[in-house]
Design a protein around this motif. Structure first.
Motif, PDB file in Angstrom:
ATOM      1  N   ASP A   4     -24.978  40.095  63.983  1.00 25.03           N
ATOM      2  CA  ASP A   4     -24.476  40.884  65.102  1.00 25.03           C
ATOM      3  C   ASP A   4     -25.640  41.407  65.940  1.00 25.03           C
ATOM      4  N   PRO A   5     -25.430  41.614  67.246  1.00 27.34           N
ATOM      5  CA  PRO A   5     -26.483  42.173  68.083  1.00 27.34           C
ATOM      6  C   PRO A   5     -26.920  43.549  67.570  1.00 27.34           C
ATOM      7  N   LYS A   6     -28.225  43.797  67.621  1.00 29.39           N
ATOM      8  CA  LYS A   6     -28.799  45.083  67.221  1.00 29.39           C
ATOM      9  C   LYS A   6     -29.315  45.776  68.468  1.00 29.39           C
ATOM     10  N   LYS A   7     -28.916  47.035  68.659  1.00 26.25           N
ATOM     11  CA  LYS A   7     -29.381  47.783  69.817  1.00 26.25           C
ATOM     12  C   LYS A   7     -30.858  48.152  69.615  1.00 26.25           C
ATOM     13  N   ILE A   8     -31.675  47.768  70.596  1.00 26.79           N
ATOM     14  CA  ILE A   8     -33.109  48.031  70.543  1.00 26.79           C
ATOM     15  C   ILE A   8     -33.469  49.315  71.271  1.00 26.79           C
ATOM     16  N   GLY A   9     -32.825  49.547  72.415  1.00 29.23           N
ATOM     17  CA  GLY A   9     -33.149  50.731  73.182  1.00 29.23           C
ATOM     18  C   GLY A   9     -32.224  50.902  74.365  1.00 29.23           C
ATOM     19  N   ALA A  10     -32.345  52.072  74.978  1.00 31.24           N
ATOM     20  CA  ALA A  10     -31.538  52.404  76.152  1.00 31.24           C
ATOM     21  C   ALA A  10     -32.395  53.187  77.121  1.00 31.24           C
TER      22      ALA A  10
END
Length: 150
Positions: free
Chosen positions: A138-144
């Motif tokens: 699954d996609p992993k959130k790296i940053g915002a």
């Protein structure tokens, strides 16, 4: 007519230019002009962290994905979803089902520009996904980041 063409493409597994995209990203568009550096460091150095840097430009946002963690010698590609006031970016290997893989991981710097944006506040989220040898994948959130488009 457009919906039926999309359904045929989905049934054939064609998607976005043949890309293997995760659930929820089926309508994402490929990012043109994405750049990827040579391997910069070992991915096993715990002091180095993946990072998003977002810089607003006139009608666009320039993104730097620093210290991106992928396999050695693995080419990546990017996809974008744009909705009112929000841009989601996914970076993943260009070949999601490799026949063989390098026995190491690397850190890369990846650059891209998302153009055609309206003036105003914009939320940017960056996600990374590895190849399908990883399960789950699954996609992993790296940053915002929050930016103001001039």
């Amino acid at each position: 007519m457009r919906n039926s063409a999309w359904m045929v493409a989905a049934l054939l597994g064609v998607g976005c230019g043949g890309a293997d995209l995760p659930e929820g990203w089926e309508d994402a568009e490929a990012i043109e002009g994405l750049t990827q550096s040579e391997c910069k460091a070992s991915a096993y150095d715990d002091t180095v962290k993946e990072e998003l840097v977002a810089t607003p430009e006139r009608g666009a946002v320039r993104l730097e994905y620093r210290a991106a963690h992928f396999r050695c010698d693995q080419e990546v590609e990017g996809f974008v979803r744009i909705a009112s006031g929000k841009v989601d970016v996914l970076v993943q290997p260009a070949e999601m089902d490799p026949g063989s893989v390098a026995g190491c991981d690397c850190r890369y710097d990846i650059g891209m520009a998302i153009e055609g944006l309206s003036k105003g506040a914009l939320a940017v989220e960056l996600y990374r996904r590895w190849d399908n040898i990883n399960d789950p994948n699954d996609p992993k959130k790296i940053g915002a980041a929050e930016v103001q488009i001039p």
